[in-house]
Design a protein around this motif. Structure first.
Motif, PDB file in Angstrom:
ATOM      1  N   SER A  87       0.869  -1.180   0.000  1.00  0.00           N
ATOM      2  CA  SER A  87       0.000   0.000   0.000  1.00  0.00           C
ATOM      3  C   SER A  87       0.901   1.225   0.000  1.00  0.00           C
ATOM      4  O   SER A  87       2.000   1.201   0.533  1.00  0.00           O
ATOM      5  CB  SER A  87      -0.926   0.016   1.220  1.00  0.00           C
ATOM      6  OG  SER A  87      -0.170   0.003   2.415  1.00  0.00           O
ATOM      7  N   SER A  89       0.956   5.843  -1.320  1.00  0.00           N
ATOM      8  CA  SER A  89       0.191   6.997  -1.784  1.00  0.00           C
ATOM      9  C   SER A  89       0.832   7.539  -3.053  1.00  0.00           C
ATOM     10  O   SER A  89       2.033   7.401  -3.260  1.00  0.00           O
ATOM     11  CB  SER A  89       0.158   8.092  -0.708  1.00  0.00           C
ATOM     12  OG  SER A  89       1.464   8.529  -0.410  1.00  0.00           O
ATOM     13  N   CYS A  90       0.022   8.135  -3.908  1.00  0.00           N
ATOM     14  CA  CYS A  90       0.523   8.654  -5.176  1.00  0.00           C
ATOM     15  C   CYS A  90      -0.365   9.807  -5.615  1.00  0.00           C
ATOM     16  O   CYS A  90      -1.597   9.753  -5.470  1.00  0.00           O
ATOM     17  CB  CYS A  90       0.534   7.548  -6.229  1.00  0.00           C
ATOM     18  SG  CYS A  90       1.172   8.053  -7.834  1.00  0.00           S
ATOM     19  N   ALA A 241      -5.589   9.177   4.844  1.00  0.00           N
ATOM     20  CA  ALA A 241      -5.492   8.511   3.553  1.00  0.00           C
ATOM     21  C   ALA A 241      -6.437   9.091   2.526  1.00  0.00           C
ATOM     22  O   ALA A 241      -6.830   8.430   1.594  1.00  0.00           O
ATOM     23  CB  ALA A 241      -5.774   7.027   3.732  1.00  0.00           C
ATOM     24  N   ALA A 243      -5.808  11.202   0.273  1.00  0.00           N
ATOM     25  CA  ALA A 243      -5.061  11.814  -0.823  1.00  0.00           C
ATOM     26  C   ALA A 243      -5.832  11.630  -2.112  1.00  0.00           C
ATOM     27  O   ALA A 243      -6.665  10.737  -2.244  1.00  0.00           O
ATOM     28  CB  ALA A 243      -3.678  11.174  -0.935  1.00  0.00           C
ATOM     29  N   VAL A 245      -5.923  10.153  -4.894  1.00  0.00           N
ATOM     30  CA  VAL A 245      -5.703   9.048  -5.812  1.00  0.00           C
ATOM     31  C   VAL A 245      -7.054   8.607  -6.333  1.00  0.00           C
ATOM     32  O   VAL A 245      -7.989   8.426  -5.563  1.00  0.00           O
ATOM     33  CB  VAL A 245      -5.001   7.866  -5.090  1.00  0.00           C
ATOM     34  CG1 VAL A 245      -4.808   6.713  -6.051  1.00  0.00           C
ATOM     35  CG2 VAL A 245      -3.675   8.329  -4.526  1.00  0.00           C
ATOM     36  N   SER A 251      -4.954   3.386  -2.719  1.00  0.00           N
ATOM     37  CA  SER A 251      -3.925   4.148  -2.008  1.00  0.00           C
ATOM     38  C   SER A 251      -2.950   3.193  -1.327  1.00  0.00           C
ATOM     39  O   SER A 251      -3.312   2.146  -0.909  1.00  0.00           O
ATOM     40  CB  SER A 251      -4.626   5.036  -1.006  1.00  0.00           C
ATOM     41  OG  SER A 251      -3.904   5.171   0.129  1.00  0.00           O
ATOM     42  N   THR A 252      -1.613   3.526  -1.292  1.00  0.00           N
ATOM     43  CA  THR A 252      -0.623   2.582  -0.758  1.00  0.00           C
ATOM     44  C   THR A 252       0.504   3.220   0.067  1.00  0.00           C
ATOM     45  O   THR A 252       0.705   4.388   0.014  1.00  0.00           O
ATOM     46  CB  THR A 252       0.033   1.848  -1.906  1.00  0.00           C
ATOM     47  OG1 THR A 252       0.626   2.789  -2.689  1.00  0.00           O
ATOM     48  CG2 THR A 252      -0.887   1.042  -2.704  1.00  0.00           C
TER      49      THR A 252
END
Length: 256
Positions: A87, A89-90, A241, A243, A245, A251-252
């Motif tokens: 997991s 985030s990007c 979490a 973000a 995406v 999400s990771t």
């Protein structure tokens, strides 16, 4: 994407959250295994690794300047990481939501070789260890000979590119491959030395030289079923979490 700084508190928080969700932890064999596994995924996805005083980073190839191609590469890496059970985030603008979510899991050659490692570790007789080791050292079609063939062919292909430094890099690869060829011959001689011993290992079980060897070698040559991982369900939304995406991309954070 990068790995650096003190990640222990972050990983502990991720573990606690996934435990609340009832997801089993991944059984890593060592403290660096999660980072190494993530490195392997990004490496195969085409990223370039770089080590600085700030930590270890991964970036897209310098020659990849097309934004569409960049988003495609990042999206592919995100999908592979998710399939592998990580997991993270990007940023949403780094992804291409029009691409179908990649859900396949390709069994790696290295996963099959790790089965050879386990077979040798469990061997009770030198013939069992030699049977597995021979898959690496066999002349012509053994793994090590095939490796040197692949590197030699890579050098030939590289030599045909059009940068002035390409022939230099190709020559360097050939020189390294020549040194590797000498090492392969020495490993093969050591394999023969071990084969001549033909004895039980005093600290392992007293398995026979043939009866127990065949199923172990067969298992070693097959890809390990434990190499396959199922995609975990995405975690429930949390304040940390949210973000941006896209919903089509989970999400990771490197770790699980």
């Amino acid at each position: 994407m990068h790995n650096g700084g003190d990640t222990a508190p972050l990983l502990a928080a991720i573990d606690a959250r996934l435990d609340q969700l009832g997801l089993p932890p991944r059984a890593w064999s060592g403290p660096l295994e999660p980072l190494n596994a993530a490195d392997g995924v990004l490496h195969r996805a085409g990223f370039v690794s770089e080590v600085t005083h700030r930590g270890r980073f991964h970036h897209l190839p310098a020659g990849m300047t097309d934004p569409v191609e960049q988003r495609h590469a990042v999206t592919t890496a995100v999908d592979i990481l998710q399939v592998e059970g990580f997991s993270f985030s990007c940023e949403a603008d780094l992804l291409d939501p029009s691409l179908p979510v990649r859900s396949d899991h390709q069994v790696r050659l290295g996963d099959g070789l790790s089965s050879l490692t386990r077979s040798i570790a469990q061997a009770g007789h030198t013939s069992e260890a030699v049977a597995a080791l021979s898959e690496l050292t066999a002349p012509g079609d053994g793994v090590l000979d095939r490796l040197t063939e692949a590197l030699d062919e890579t050098a030939n292909w590289w030599d045909g590119l059009d940068s002035p430094t390409d022939p230099v890099c190709a020559a360097k690869l050939r020189r390294i491959n020549g040194q590797l060829g000498v090492v392969v011959l020495e490993i093969r001689r050591l394999r023969d030395n071990l084969a001549d011993r033909h004895t039980h290992h005093p600290q392992h079980g007293q398995s026979g030289p043939t009866a127990a060897r065949e199923p172990r070698v067969a298992a070693a040559l097959a890809f390990s079923p434990t190499a396959r991982r199922t995609t975990p369900p995405p975690p429930s939304p949390s304040p940390a979490a949210t973000a941006a995406v896209p919903k089509s991309r989970p999400s990771t954070a490197p770790g699980r």
